[in-house]
Design a protein around this motif. Sequence first.
Motif, PDB file in Angstrom:
ATOM      1  N   GLY A 148      -4.335 131.581 -43.490  1.00 16.66           N
ATOM      2  CA  GLY A 148      -3.617 131.019 -44.616  1.00 16.66           C
ATOM      3  C   GLY A 148      -3.003 129.681 -44.282  1.00 16.66           C
ATOM      4  N   ILE A 149      -2.844 128.867 -45.313  1.00 20.34           N
ATOM      5  CA  ILE A 149      -1.936 127.720 -45.227  1.00 20.34           C
ATOM      6  C   ILE A 149      -0.728 128.133 -46.045  1.00 20.34           C
ATOM      7  CG2 ILE A 149      -1.573 125.280 -45.726  1.00 20.34           C
ATOM      8  CD1 ILE A 149      -4.562 124.850 -45.556  1.00 20.34           C
ATOM      9  N   GLY A 150       0.434 128.243 -45.364  1.00 21.62           N
ATOM     10  CA  GLY A 150       1.599 128.815 -46.043  1.00 21.62           C
ATOM     11  C   GLY A 150       1.319 130.278 -46.375  1.00 21.62           C
ATOM     12  N   MET A 151       1.972 130.796 -47.430  1.00 18.11           N
ATOM     13  CA  MET A 151       1.758 132.175 -47.897  1.00 18.11           C
ATOM     14  C   MET A 151       1.867 133.200 -46.771  1.00 18.11           C
ATOM     15  SD  MET A 151      -1.113 131.575 -50.869  1.00 18.11           S
ATOM     16  CE  MET A 151      -0.515 132.870 -51.926  1.00 18.11           C
ATOM     17  N   VAL A 196      -4.932 131.517 -49.043  1.00 16.94           N
ATOM     18  CA  VAL A 196      -5.328 132.541 -48.073  1.00 16.94           C
ATOM     19  C   VAL A 196      -6.839 132.727 -48.180  1.00 16.94           C
ATOM     20  CG1 VAL A 196      -5.114 134.948 -47.353  1.00 16.94           C
ATOM     21  CG2 VAL A 196      -3.103 133.736 -48.237  1.00 16.94           C
ATOM     22  N   LEU A 197      -7.495 132.745 -47.014  1.00 16.12           N
ATOM     23  CA  LEU A 197      -8.938 132.990 -46.971  1.00 16.12           C
ATOM     24  C   LEU A 197      -9.220 134.218 -46.116  1.00 16.12           C
ATOM     25  CD1 LEU A 197      -8.573 129.644 -46.965  1.00 16.12           C
ATOM     26  CD2 LEU A 197     -11.068 129.785 -46.971  1.00 16.12           C
ATOM     27  N   GLU A 250      14.096 145.707 -37.038  1.00 14.36           N
ATOM     28  CA  GLU A 250      15.508 146.021 -37.265  1.00 14.36           C
ATOM     29  C   GLU A 250      16.352 144.750 -37.271  1.00 14.36           C
ATOM     30  OE1 GLU A 250      13.653 147.085 -34.796  1.00 14.36           O
ATOM     31  OE2 GLU A 250      13.678 149.271 -34.653  1.00 14.36           O
ATOM     32  N   VAL A 251      15.854 143.708 -36.623  1.00 11.11           N
ATOM     33  CA  VAL A 251      16.650 142.507 -36.430  1.00 11.11           C
ATOM     34  C   VAL A 251      16.118 141.319 -37.244  1.00 11.11           C
ATOM     35  CG1 VAL A 251      17.353 140.780 -34.711  1.00 11.11           C
ATOM     36  CG2 VAL A 251      17.451 143.222 -34.153  1.00 11.11           C
ATOM     37  N   PHE A 252      14.789 141.221 -37.359  1.00 12.13           N
ATOM     38  CA  PHE A 252      14.191 140.054 -38.008  1.00 12.13           C
ATOM     39  C   PHE A 252      13.491 140.475 -39.303  1.00 12.13           C
ATOM     40  CE2 PHE A 252      14.032 139.291 -33.403  1.00 12.13           C
ATOM     41  CZ  PHE A 252      14.743 138.107 -33.319  1.00 12.13           C
ATOM     42  N   GLN A 253      13.705 139.680 -40.351  1.00 17.85           N
ATOM     43  CA  GLN A 253      13.003 139.911 -41.621  1.00 17.85           C
ATOM     44  C   GLN A 253      12.608 138.567 -42.231  1.00 17.85           C
ATOM     45  OE1 GLN A 253      16.540 141.181 -41.725  1.00 17.85           O
ATOM     46  NE2 GLN A 253      15.863 142.957 -40.540  1.00 17.85           N
ATOM     47  N   LEU A 254      11.520 138.567 -42.992  1.00 16.35           N
ATOM     48  CA  LEU A 254      11.215 137.424 -43.855  1.00 16.35           C
ATOM     49  C   LEU A 254      11.757 137.766 -45.244  1.00 16.35           C
ATOM     50  CD1 LEU A 254       7.536 136.327 -42.992  1.00 16.35           C
ATOM     51  CD2 LEU A 254       9.665 135.213 -42.321  1.00 16.35           C
ATOM     52  N   ASN A 255      12.513 136.847 -45.825  1.00 21.15           N
ATOM     53  CA  ASN A 255      13.056 137.117 -47.158  1.00 21.15           C
ATOM     54  C   ASN A 255      12.027 136.796 -48.241  1.00 21.15           C
ATOM     55  OD1 ASN A 255      13.082 134.384 -47.705  1.00 21.15           O
ATOM     56  ND2 ASN A 255      15.278 134.133 -47.290  1.00 21.15           N
ATOM     57  N   ALA A 256      12.439 136.908 -49.499  1.00 22.33           N
ATOM     58  CA  ALA A 256      11.496 136.736 -50.613  1.00 22.33           C
ATOM     59  C   ALA A 256      10.855 135.349 -50.627  1.00 22.33           C
ATOM     60  CB  ALA A 256      12.207 137.004 -51.935  1.00 22.33           C
ATOM     61  N   ASP A 257      11.526 134.369 -50.013  1.00 22.52           N
ATOM     62  CA  ASP A 257      10.962 133.016 -49.942  1.00 22.52           C
ATOM     63  C   ASP A 257      10.181 132.775 -48.648  1.00 22.52           C
ATOM     64  OD1 ASP A 257      12.121 132.340 -52.391  1.00 22.52           O
ATOM     65  OD2 ASP A 257      14.020 131.811 -51.419  1.00 22.52           O
ATOM     66  N   ASP A 258       9.847 133.866 -47.925  1.00 19.97           N
ATOM     67  CA  ASP A 258       9.138 133.748 -46.645  1.00 19.97           C
ATOM     68  C   ASP A 258       9.955 133.007 -45.594  1.00 19.97           C
ATOM     69  OD1 ASP A 258       7.010 135.208 -47.462  1.00 19.97           O
ATOM     70  OD2 ASP A 258       5.552 133.580 -47.476  1.00 19.97           O
ATOM     71  N   LYS A 259      11.274 133.045 -45.719  1.00 22.86           N
ATOM     72  CA  LYS A 259      12.116 132.412 -44.702  1.00 22.86           C
ATOM     73  C   LYS A 259      12.717 133.495 -43.800  1.00 22.86           C
ATOM     74  CE  LYS A 259      11.743 128.240 -46.409  1.00 22.86           C
ATOM     75  NZ  LYS A 259      10.638 127.437 -45.857  1.00 22.86           N
ATOM     76  N   LEU A 260      12.893 133.136 -42.517  1.00 21.16           N
ATOM     77  CA  LEU A 260      13.394 134.115 -41.557  1.00 21.16           C
ATOM     78  C   LEU A 260      14.880 134.389 -41.751  1.00 21.16           C
ATOM     79  CD1 LEU A 260      12.553 135.758 -38.969  1.00 21.16           C
ATOM     80  CD2 LEU A 260      13.767 133.981 -37.708  1.00 21.16           C
ATOM     81  N   GLU A 261      15.239 135.667 -41.718  1.00 23.70           N
ATOM     82  CA  GLU A 261      16.631 136.072 -41.637  1.00 23.70           C
ATOM     83  C   GLU A 261      16.741 137.028 -40.449  1.00 23.70           C
ATOM     84  OE1 GLU A 261      17.530 137.738 -45.451  1.00 23.70           O
ATOM     85  OE2 GLU A 261      17.644 135.768 -46.416  1.00 23.70           O
ATOM     86  N   TYR A 262      17.916 137.008 -39.791  1.00 18.02           N
ATOM     87  CA  TYR A 262      18.059 137.887 -38.634  1.00 18.02           C
ATOM     88  C   TYR A 262      19.508 138.266 -38.416  1.00 18.02           C
ATOM     89  CZ  TYR A 262      19.688 133.829 -35.950  1.00 18.02           C
ATOM     90  OH  TYR A 262      20.393 132.739 -35.505  1.00 18.02           O
ATOM     91  N   GLN A 263      19.695 139.379 -37.709  1.00 19.13           N
ATOM     92  CA  GLN A 263      21.032 139.798 -37.313  1.00 19.13           C
ATOM     93  C   GLN A 263      21.372 139.137 -35.977  1.00 19.13           C
ATOM     94  OE1 GLN A 263      19.007 142.553 -38.880  1.00 19.13           O
ATOM     95  NE2 GLN A 263      20.107 141.540 -40.526  1.00 19.13           N
TER      96      GLN A 263
END
Lengths: 64, 406
Positions: free
Chosen positions: B386-389, B372-373, A23-36
Amino acid sequence: MIKIYVDMDKCQHYGQCVFEAPEVFQLNADDKLEYQAEAPDDLLADLESAADVCPMQAIFLTKE
Amino acid sequence: MTDAPLLIVGASMAGLRTAEGARRAGYAGPITFLGAEAHAPYNRPPLSKELLQTEGQGHADVAFPIRSALEEGVEWVLGRAAAALDVERRVVVDETGQEHPYSALVIATGLRPKPLPIDDHGLGGIYVLRTLDDAVALRGALRPGANVVILGSGFVGCEIAATAAKNGANVSIVSQSRVPLQRALGSQLGAEMRRRHEAHGVRFFCGESLFGLVGDPDVERVILTSGVMLECDVLVVAIGSDPNTEWLQGSGLDVSDGVLVDAGLRAIGVDGTVHPEIVAVGDVARYANPLFDDVPRRVEHWNLPTETGKRAGGILAAQLAGQDCAPLVAEGFAPLPSFWSDQYDAHVLAFGMTYLADRSELVAGSLDDECVLEYYRGDELVGVCGIGMRSTVQSYRTRFAAPARA
């Protein structure tokens, strides 16, 4: 209310917190953390779990 | 004995999480931490990374916050190691001879680095890395231009190598393995990690061990079994760890390799009886994980002290409240191990028990970039790395939640 602060200099976007408190933490489309920055008290246990599992120990909680 | 505290031996992350778990489950009685280190619980992973490269960082930079539930009714006895356990009398004796009675006992004494496998002749310049004090001592020695030889190519050795290389040291890794991180990551990814280290100037001497040391009073050179001689100002011994269980010898608990526990983290005696008032948590505990098989193992991944501590704390709280713990224990314990490692710009993230695998398979990306392996034991998926991903690696978490076979 619980205030949430993530030290983004420490955060490496591992996303472990996402599974404990989605509910508070998400990874966005770029795999970066977003949070409330705020959450209701009934999420405290989940938020503490999220702070516990953070590999970088970058999540800080304060109760208002 | 009802006034005796919940005694936690090992002021560690696992001990702290156990105390929090007990409080969360309603235990309001006294708690005592007995810790061999002088420090309150702190996070160890930065010791091979940020803290090792940042002059001035100390306990405050890695300490775990003490939550309000543990602000009262908690006594900290630090800088004192446990020496013996008397299960009958429910007493732990510390190294000064003082007795610590308990109502319930948490064994959280963790591991210590294996020592140099050859005679050190009392030379200086030889280091290990487990504790905060170890890290501060090593940091002082990792000067730019220093000749650093690291014995061992597991995560600790490789992370120290990356930190030292970034800091301008001349780094060599000596390892009996064919590639670094072989046990945890397998040959394919291990070879790629070697390539990344070499790109930063780290030299590898694989299939090698130490034959001897030269120097006086500090080490100046090391001689490898092949006869190669390396200049060495700093020798780091990073060849794995041993469980701290000497203090439990003769207690009647099974400590043949760490502390053997059941699915409730409760200690099992050499005679097979379960001790409901004694749990072991963190790196020192040996237990079966039904996600994988029924073989009890010690697993050193970072998320498991928290997983074991939370569960053990809840079960001890029920035990101390006089409740029937059987249903809690019967729920089973099947934590998904997770680990990560930062080396240069490679952020490695893994789930499962990769080192149970007999083969790995590249399923996404490319090894020299992000990838990813999957790791297989026969046909069974036992791990992913994984490295990254990140998102792809994360998506595997549910794949291990398959029907437990316990």
